[in-house]
Each structure stands twice: as structure tokens, then as C-alpha cells.
Design a protein around this motif. Structure first.
Motif, PDB file in Angstrom:
ATOM      1  N   CYS A   1      60.018 -67.338  42.580  1.00 48.78           N
ATOM      2  CA  CYS A   1      61.134 -68.212  42.274  1.00 48.78           C
ATOM      3  C   CYS A   1      61.766 -67.860  40.941  1.00 48.78           C
ATOM      4  O   CYS A   1      62.952 -68.058  40.775  1.00 48.78           O
ATOM      5  CB  CYS A   1      60.665 -69.659  42.223  1.00 48.78           C
ATOM      6  SG  CYS A   1      60.176 -70.321  43.813  1.00 48.78           S
TER       7      CYS A   1
ATOM      8  N   LEU B   1      65.760 -63.054  50.433  1.00 48.10           N
ATOM      9  CA  LEU B   1      64.501 -62.381  50.152  1.00 48.10           C
ATOM     10  C   LEU B   1      63.459 -63.291  49.523  1.00 48.10           C
ATOM     11  O   LEU B   1      62.313 -62.900  49.372  1.00 48.10           O
ATOM     12  CB  LEU B   1      64.748 -61.181  49.230  1.00 48.10           C
ATOM     13  CG  LEU B   1      65.709 -60.118  49.769  1.00 48.10           C
ATOM     14  CD1 LEU B   1      65.926 -59.042  48.731  1.00 48.10           C
ATOM     15  CD2 LEU B   1      65.191 -59.524  51.067  1.00 48.10           C
ATOM     16  N   LEU B   2      63.877 -64.482  49.141  1.00 49.52           N
ATOM     17  CA  LEU B   2      62.938 -65.385  48.492  1.00 49.52           C
ATOM     18  C   LEU B   2      61.904 -65.881  49.488  1.00 49.52           C
ATOM     19  O   LEU B   2      62.217 -66.119  50.651  1.00 49.52           O
ATOM     20  CB  LEU B   2      63.674 -66.598  47.920  1.00 49.52           C
ATOM     21  CG  LEU B   2      64.599 -66.336  46.750  1.00 49.52           C
ATOM     22  CD1 LEU B   2      65.343 -67.621  46.398  1.00 49.52           C
ATOM     23  CD2 LEU B   2      63.832 -65.843  45.553  1.00 49.52           C
ATOM     24  N   PRO B   3      60.690 -66.073  49.048  1.00 53.88           N
ATOM     25  CA  PRO B   3      59.699 -66.656  49.940  1.00 53.88           C
ATOM     26  C   PRO B   3      60.148 -68.045  50.398  1.00 53.88           C
ATOM     27  O   PRO B   3      60.813 -68.778  49.668  1.00 53.88           O
ATOM     28  CB  PRO B   3      58.439 -66.762  49.080  1.00 53.88           C
ATOM     29  CG  PRO B   3      58.661 -65.854  47.935  1.00 53.88           C
ATOM     30  CD  PRO B   3      60.150 -65.762  47.738  1.00 53.88           C
ATOM     31  N   LEU B   4      59.783 -68.371  51.596  1.00 50.61           N
ATOM     32  CA  LEU B   4      60.189 -69.634  52.193  1.00 50.61           C
ATOM     33  C   LEU B   4      59.806 -70.840  51.344  1.00 50.61           C
ATOM     34  O   LEU B   4      60.608 -71.764  51.173  1.00 50.61           O
ATOM     35  CB  LEU B   4      59.565 -69.748  53.589  1.00 50.61           C
ATOM     36  CG  LEU B   4      60.048 -70.844  54.487  1.00 50.61           C
ATOM     37  CD1 LEU B   4      61.540 -70.734  54.735  1.00 50.61           C
ATOM     38  CD2 LEU B   4      59.305 -70.778  55.808  1.00 50.61           C
ATOM     39  N   LEU B   5      58.629 -70.834  50.785  1.00 48.16           N
ATOM     40  CA  LEU B   5      58.204 -71.967  49.959  1.00 48.16           C
ATOM     41  C   LEU B   5      59.064 -72.124  48.715  1.00 48.16           C
ATOM     42  O   LEU B   5      59.308 -73.237  48.265  1.00 48.16           O
ATOM     43  CB  LEU B   5      56.728 -71.835  49.585  1.00 48.16           C
ATOM     44  CG  LEU B   5      55.751 -71.970  50.742  1.00 48.16           C
ATOM     45  CD1 LEU B   5      54.317 -71.729  50.262  1.00 48.16           C
ATOM     46  CD2 LEU B   5      55.872 -73.320  51.399  1.00 48.16           C
ATOM     47  N   CYS B   6      59.538 -71.022  48.190  1.00 47.65           N
ATOM     48  CA  CYS B   6      60.417 -71.075  47.025  1.00 47.65           C
ATOM     49  C   CYS B   6      61.751 -71.718  47.406  1.00 47.65           C
ATOM     50  O   CYS B   6      62.275 -72.551  46.668  1.00 47.65           O
ATOM     51  CB  CYS B   6      60.628 -69.663  46.501  1.00 47.65           C
ATOM     52  SG  CYS B   6      61.450 -69.585  44.921  1.00 47.65           S
TER      53      CYS B   6
ATOM     54  N   GLN C   1      61.825 -71.706  60.942  1.00 51.89           N
ATOM     55  CA  GLN C   1      61.119 -70.611  60.274  1.00 51.89           C
ATOM     56  C   GLN C   1      59.617 -70.849  60.124  1.00 51.89           C
ATOM     57  O   GLN C   1      58.854 -69.895  60.122  1.00 51.89           O
ATOM     58  CB  GLN C   1      61.729 -70.344  58.895  1.00 51.89           C
ATOM     59  CG  GLN C   1      63.190 -69.953  58.947  1.00 51.89           C
ATOM     60  CD  GLN C   1      63.422 -68.674  59.726  1.00 51.89           C
ATOM     61  OE1 GLN C   1      62.762 -67.670  59.493  1.00 51.89           O
ATOM     62  NE2 GLN C   1      64.344 -68.718  60.676  1.00 51.89           N
ATOM     63  N   ARG C   2      59.228 -72.108  59.985  1.00 51.50           N
ATOM     64  CA  ARG C   2      57.802 -72.424  59.821  1.00 51.50           C
ATOM     65  C   ARG C   2      57.210 -73.080  61.056  1.00 51.50           C
ATOM     66  O   ARG C   2      56.029 -73.381  61.078  1.00 51.50           O
ATOM     67  CB  ARG C   2      57.594 -73.355  58.618  1.00 51.50           C
ATOM     68  CG  ARG C   2      57.749 -72.647  57.295  1.00 51.50           C
ATOM     69  CD  ARG C   2      57.374 -73.507  56.135  1.00 51.50           C
ATOM     70  NE  ARG C   2      55.949 -73.769  56.079  1.00 51.50           N
ATOM     71  CZ  ARG C   2      55.394 -74.702  55.325  1.00 51.50           C
ATOM     72  NH1 ARG C   2      56.141 -75.458  54.563  1.00 51.50           N
ATOM     73  NH2 ARG C   2      54.106 -74.877  55.314  1.00 51.50           N
TER      74      ARG C   2
END
Length: 93
Positions: free
Chosen positions: A1, A13-18, A53-54
Motif C-alpha cells: 500500500c 497491481l495493488l494487492p486486493l487487501l490493500c 475477486q475473493r
């Protein structure tokens, strides 16, 4: 992040959790300033992301329904889009 805060990372490109963390921060800000439309849009985006996505359909649909209720109260044309997302997700279950 951290790299995204400084413009070094693409949102795709950011991770999903971010991304979810940023959405939650946006919702907090919208609540503080009374931006109901902004909160509703962010809830919808977060719900759609979680569901598609999740595969967290329960939480995703919860956020989408919250968003839909707010947008309908505001008589926003965005309610139709959120309703279509809900229908799409529910039909895929």
C-alpha cells in the motif's frame, strides 16, 4: 500500500487487501463529511470486488445491498447499476 500512496503503483497491481483498505478509509471519510453518495458508491465497489475477486459473496452482497438502499433513498441513477451487479452475482451462485 505504501508505494501506491506515493504514486508508485498502479491500482490494478495493488494487492486486493490493500484496495479494500483504501475503500474502507474512503468510507470513513465519507461518513465524517456526510457524503452519503460517496459512501454508497464505495460500498458498491467494495462489495463487487469482494464478491467477484475473493468469492466472498455474503459480505459482498451485504455491502451491495447497503449501497443500493442508500442510492434508492437518494434517488440516484446509480442504483440501477448496483441492482444489476447484485443480479449478476446472485445469478452466478
Amino acid at each position: 500500500c505504501r508505494s501506491a500512496r506515493f504514486g508508485l503503483g498502479s491500482p490494478s497491481l495493488l494487492p486486493l487487501l490493500c484496495i479494500i483498505t483504501f475503500y474502507q478509509q474512503s468510507i470513513d471519510i465519507d461518513e465524517r463529511i456526510g457524503n452519503i453518495q460517496g459512501k454508497a458508491i464505495t460500498l458498491a465497489k467494495m462489495g463487487f470486488l469482494l464478491a467477484t475477486q475473493r468469492q466472498d459473496y455474503e459480505q459482498g452482497l451485504t455491502y451491495l445491498h447497503q449501497s443500493l438502499e442508500m442510492l434508492q433513498r437518494l434517488r440516484s441513477p446509480d442504483a440501477a447499476t448496483v441492482q444489476s451487479w447484485i443480479n449478476r452475482i446472485q445469478s452466478s451462485l
